[in-house]
Write a protein that holds these residues in place. Structure first.
Motif, PDB file in Angstrom:
ATOM      1  N   LEU A  60       0.816  -1.212   0.000  1.00  0.00           N
ATOM      2  CA  LEU A  60       0.000   0.000   0.000  1.00  0.00           C
ATOM      3  C   LEU A  60       0.848   1.260   0.000  1.00  0.00           C
ATOM      4  O   LEU A  60       0.409   2.307  -0.484  1.00  0.00           O
ATOM      5  N   GLU A  61       2.072   1.181   0.504  1.00  0.00           N
ATOM      6  CA  GLU A  61       2.963   2.345   0.537  1.00  0.00           C
ATOM      7  C   GLU A  61       3.123   2.975  -0.839  1.00  0.00           C
ATOM      8  O   GLU A  61       3.269   4.193  -0.959  1.00  0.00           O
ATOM      9  N   GLY A  62       3.106   2.171  -1.882  1.00  0.00           N
ATOM     10  CA  GLY A  62       3.352   2.681  -3.229  1.00  0.00           C
ATOM     11  C   GLY A  62       2.104   3.025  -4.011  1.00  0.00           C
ATOM     12  O   GLY A  62       2.186   3.248  -5.228  1.00  0.00           O
ATOM     13  N   GLN A  63       0.957   3.123  -3.356  1.00  0.00           N
ATOM     14  CA  GLN A  63      -0.304   3.300  -4.086  1.00  0.00           C
ATOM     15  C   GLN A  63      -0.964   4.656  -3.868  1.00  0.00           C
ATOM     16  O   GLN A  63      -2.139   4.840  -4.186  1.00  0.00           O
ATOM     17  N   ASP A  64      -0.264   5.617  -3.301  1.00  0.00           N
ATOM     18  CA  ASP A  64      -0.819   6.954  -3.066  1.00  0.00           C
ATOM     19  C   ASP A  64      -2.046   6.894  -2.155  1.00  0.00           C
ATOM     20  O   ASP A  64      -2.987   7.669  -2.300  1.00  0.00           O
TER      21      ASP A  64
END
Length: 268
Positions: A60-64
């Motif tokens: 989730l860190e990379g999904q804005d």
């Protein structure tokens, strides 16, 4: 307070960590003394579930979409420990009805953003069939927690509640196939954190059930949980309408009821 002998301790547990007694996961959870980190520690039997939660947080860190970050991970014969960053703010269940109303637009937008993440990017599933399998297991073990059931179902045998759910599965499975999104998986107010000054969403927490599913699995829990804060029916109806407008679609009442009936059977 130290974790039990069956679970590993977080780094520097004796001096740097304080126990967290809220929550219902059954894990040993600690908060760092400076409030910037959380550590969740589990015995070896629960390592796979904690590793899955770690992987969901990292994805989730990379999904804005705002949420915690994975800071450390350790695993061994005694069990595993996940250290993640704190999401600073106030859980939405700590707000007054007026405060939640002020924050409701931000909550709605945060949910809309999460559900807008392309399903093709998400490697994590939370399908209806998977959750039904969990429900079957929980009911078979006699592990349904009555506290999770609505008042009108408190005295209904869990097996009968499961039968009601199973009768709808073919229809709901077809609907899920046409309307799958990235879901939080446990979208209740304690798992939505807001900035105390602005009442804007700071992030989602408790991501162990994140995965692709029917959007109504999330929306059902959010709207039902919010009703406990609104208290009066007029405010609750207004909040439902405001959510539908901000989210961009009116939820299906039948699907909302179905997922509210299924969810209590999947914890235990």
């Amino acid at each position: 307070m130290a974790p039990s002998d069956a679970t590993p301790a977080p780094p520097g547990a004796d001096a740097d960590w304080l126990p967290v007694t809220t929550g219902e996961s059954g894990a040993s959870v600690f908060r760092s003394a400076d409030g910037t980190r959380y550590a969740k520690c589990v015995p070896a039997a629960d390592t796979a579930a904690l590793r899955a939660e770690r992987d969901r947080i990292a994805w989730l860190e990379g999904q804005d979409v705002p949420g915690p970050r994975v800071l450390d991970w350790s695993s061994g014969d005694a069990g595993s420990c996940l250290v993640s960053s704190a999401v600073h703010g106030v859980p939405a269940d700590h707000l007054t009805a007026d405060e939640l109303w002020t924050a409701w637009g931000s909550v709605t937008e945060a949910v809309r953003r999460l559900h807008a993440v392309p399903v093709s990017r998400c490697p994590h599933g939370r399908s209806l069939d998977a959750m039904v399998a969990v429900a079957r297991d929980v009911v078979a073990r006699g592990a349904v927690d009555p506290a999770f059931l609505p008042d009108e179902q408190q005295h209904t045998p869990p097996g009968r509640l499961l039968e009601r759910v199973l009768g709808q599965v073919p229809e709901r499975r077809e609907q899920e196939g046409a309307d799958t999104v990235v879901c939080h998986g446990d979208l209740c107010l304690p798992n939505i954190v807001l900035h105390p000054a602005t009442l804007e969403v700071s992030g989602f927490v408790d991501l162990g059930r994140l995965g692709t599913a029917d959007r109504h699995a999330d929306i059902a829990l959010l709207l039902a949980n919010a009703r406990e804060t609104w208290a009066d029916e007029e405010r609750a109806r207004a909040a439902d309408a405001a959510f539908a407008e901000g989210y961009g679609r009116v939820p299906d009442p039948g699907r909302l009821r179905f997922y509210l009936e299924l969810d209590p059977l999947t914890w235990g």
